[in-house]
Scaffold this motif. Structure first.
Motif, PDB file in Angstrom:
ATOM      1  N   PRO A  32      -4.567   6.849   0.509  1.00 21.98           N
ATOM      2  CA  PRO A  32      -3.978   5.469   0.353  1.00 21.98           C
ATOM      3  C   PRO A  32      -4.445   4.561  -0.684  1.00 21.98           C
ATOM      4  CG  PRO A  32      -4.565   6.283   2.654  1.00 21.98           C
ATOM      5  CD  PRO A  32      -5.098   7.341   1.706  1.00 21.98           C
ATOM      6  N   VAL A  33      -3.610   3.837  -1.229  1.00 23.01           N
ATOM      7  CA  VAL A  33      -4.147   3.120  -2.445  1.00 23.01           C
ATOM      8  C   VAL A  33      -3.458   1.651  -2.027  1.00 23.01           C
ATOM      9  CG1 VAL A  33      -4.424   4.578  -4.427  1.00 23.01           C
ATOM     10  CG2 VAL A  33      -2.261   3.943  -3.977  1.00 23.01           C
ATOM     11  N   ALA A  34      -4.071   0.671  -2.323  1.00 21.83           N
ATOM     12  CA  ALA A  34      -3.387  -0.708  -2.212  1.00 21.83           C
ATOM     13  C   ALA A  34      -2.836  -0.949  -3.552  1.00 21.83           C
ATOM     14  CB  ALA A  34      -4.566  -1.600  -1.948  1.00 21.83           C
ATOM     15  N   ILE A  35      -1.674  -1.790  -3.654  1.00 23.68           N
ATOM     16  CA  ILE A  35      -0.952  -2.199  -4.834  1.00 23.68           C
ATOM     17  C   ILE A  35      -0.672  -3.614  -4.969  1.00 23.68           C
ATOM     18  CG2 ILE A  35       1.098  -1.592  -6.192  1.00 23.68           C
ATOM     19  CD1 ILE A  35       1.466   0.947  -4.539  1.00 23.68           C
TER      20      ILE A  35
ATOM     21  N   LYS B 178       0.743  -1.216  -0.023  1.00 24.86           N
ATOM     22  CA  LYS B 178       0.109   0.047   0.114  1.00 24.86           C
ATOM     23  C   LYS B 178       0.806   1.229   0.014  1.00 24.86           C
ATOM     24  CE  LYS B 178      -0.632  -0.217   4.983  1.00 24.86           C
ATOM     25  NZ  LYS B 178      -1.446  -0.053   6.094  1.00 24.86           N
ATOM     26  N   SER B 179       0.255   2.426  -0.392  1.00 23.56           N
ATOM     27  CA  SER B 179       0.983   3.384  -0.658  1.00 23.56           C
ATOM     28  C   SER B 179       0.357   4.960  -0.287  1.00 23.56           C
ATOM     29  CB  SER B 179       1.717   3.727  -2.011  1.00 23.56           C
ATOM     30  OG  SER B 179       2.369   5.321  -2.227  1.00 23.56           O
ATOM     31  N   ASP B 180       0.877   5.574   0.361  1.00 24.72           N
ATOM     32  CA  ASP B 180       0.230   6.881   0.748  1.00 24.72           C
ATOM     33  C   ASP B 180       1.088   8.137   0.656  1.00 24.72           C
ATOM     34  OD1 ASP B 180       1.712   6.905   3.210  1.00 24.72           O
ATOM     35  OD2 ASP B 180      -0.126   6.660   4.435  1.00 24.72           O
ATOM     36  N   LYS B 181       2.057   7.832  -0.176  1.00 22.09           N
ATOM     37  CA  LYS B 181       3.010   9.105  -0.268  1.00 22.09           C
ATOM     38  C   LYS B 181       3.719   8.906  -1.796  1.00 22.09           C
ATOM     39  CE  LYS B 181       5.735  10.032   3.432  1.00 22.09           C
ATOM     40  NZ  LYS B 181       6.723   9.955   4.233  1.00 22.09           N
TER      41      LYS B 181
END
Length: 200
Positions: free
Chosen positions: A180-183, A96-99
């Protein structure tokens, strides 16, 4: 210190990578990043580099220079190729990413990715395996070699899981918080595997 190689942009760079299968809920979530970066990369080519090996001829040249010719290129190339093709595969995983963070001296922007501990463990295993390979090839001061080899291209001993997504709008872009996005990542693979020398 021995002089090592300069890069040849025409030859393929070999990396161990995890391909990105999906960002967020689909294409729209990824396309939304174009608010923050220029020239957003195509989703199909996105990946996370786990180990950058570089252009094999250049790595072999760096090893020969470091060992003052004791490690002969004709023997080093098959050893490196064999090591690469025998690496274990890391199974696909979720991150996941939020940046968004600046990469490559500020020329690129990438998603900083939170990944499971076993991904960190696998990446550490790759570096450890590279260390063993270089030791078997007769190198000394291996940490210095890894950080100093232009072919390997390391800038820091600390690995930051990330996905390069596009050009930075300026060379001084700060890190940016995003929703936030799931990858989803696929199984690890060797990028440009077809460029490896065929088994003799």
């Amino acid at each position: 210190m021995a002089s090592m190689t300069a890069s040849n942009p025409d030859k393929p760079r070999i990396t161990v990578e995890a391909p990105v299968l999906r960002v967020g809920a689909g294409t729209a979530d990824y396309q939304g990043l174009d608010r923050f970066v220029d020239s957003l990369r195509k989703p199909r080519g996105l990946h996370m580099t786990l180990l950058h090996v570089g252009i094999l001829d250049e790595l072999v040249g760096d090893i020969a220079a470091w060992t003052k010719g004791r490690a002969e290129p004709g023997k080093v190339l098959p050893e490196v190729t064999s090591w690469l093709t025998e690496l274990p595969v890391l199974q696909g995983f979720l991150g996941k990413s939020d940046k968004l963070v600046p990469l490559g001296g500020g020329r690129l922007m990438g998603l900083e990715v939170d990944v499971p501990q076993d991904v960190h463990d696998y990446q550490a295993l790759l570096v450890q395996g590279l260390h063993v390979l270089l030791d078997e090839l007769g190198l000394d001061n291996i940490d210095d070699f890894i950080l100093g080899s232009p072919a390997l291209g390391y800038r820091s001993p600390r690995w930051l899981p990330h996905i390069a997504v596009g050009r930075a709008r300026s060379r001084h872009e700060p890190p940016m918080e995003i929703s936030p996005v799931a990858i989803e990542f696929g199984d690890s693979r060797i990028r440009h595997r077809e460029a490896l020398p065929a088994d003799s």
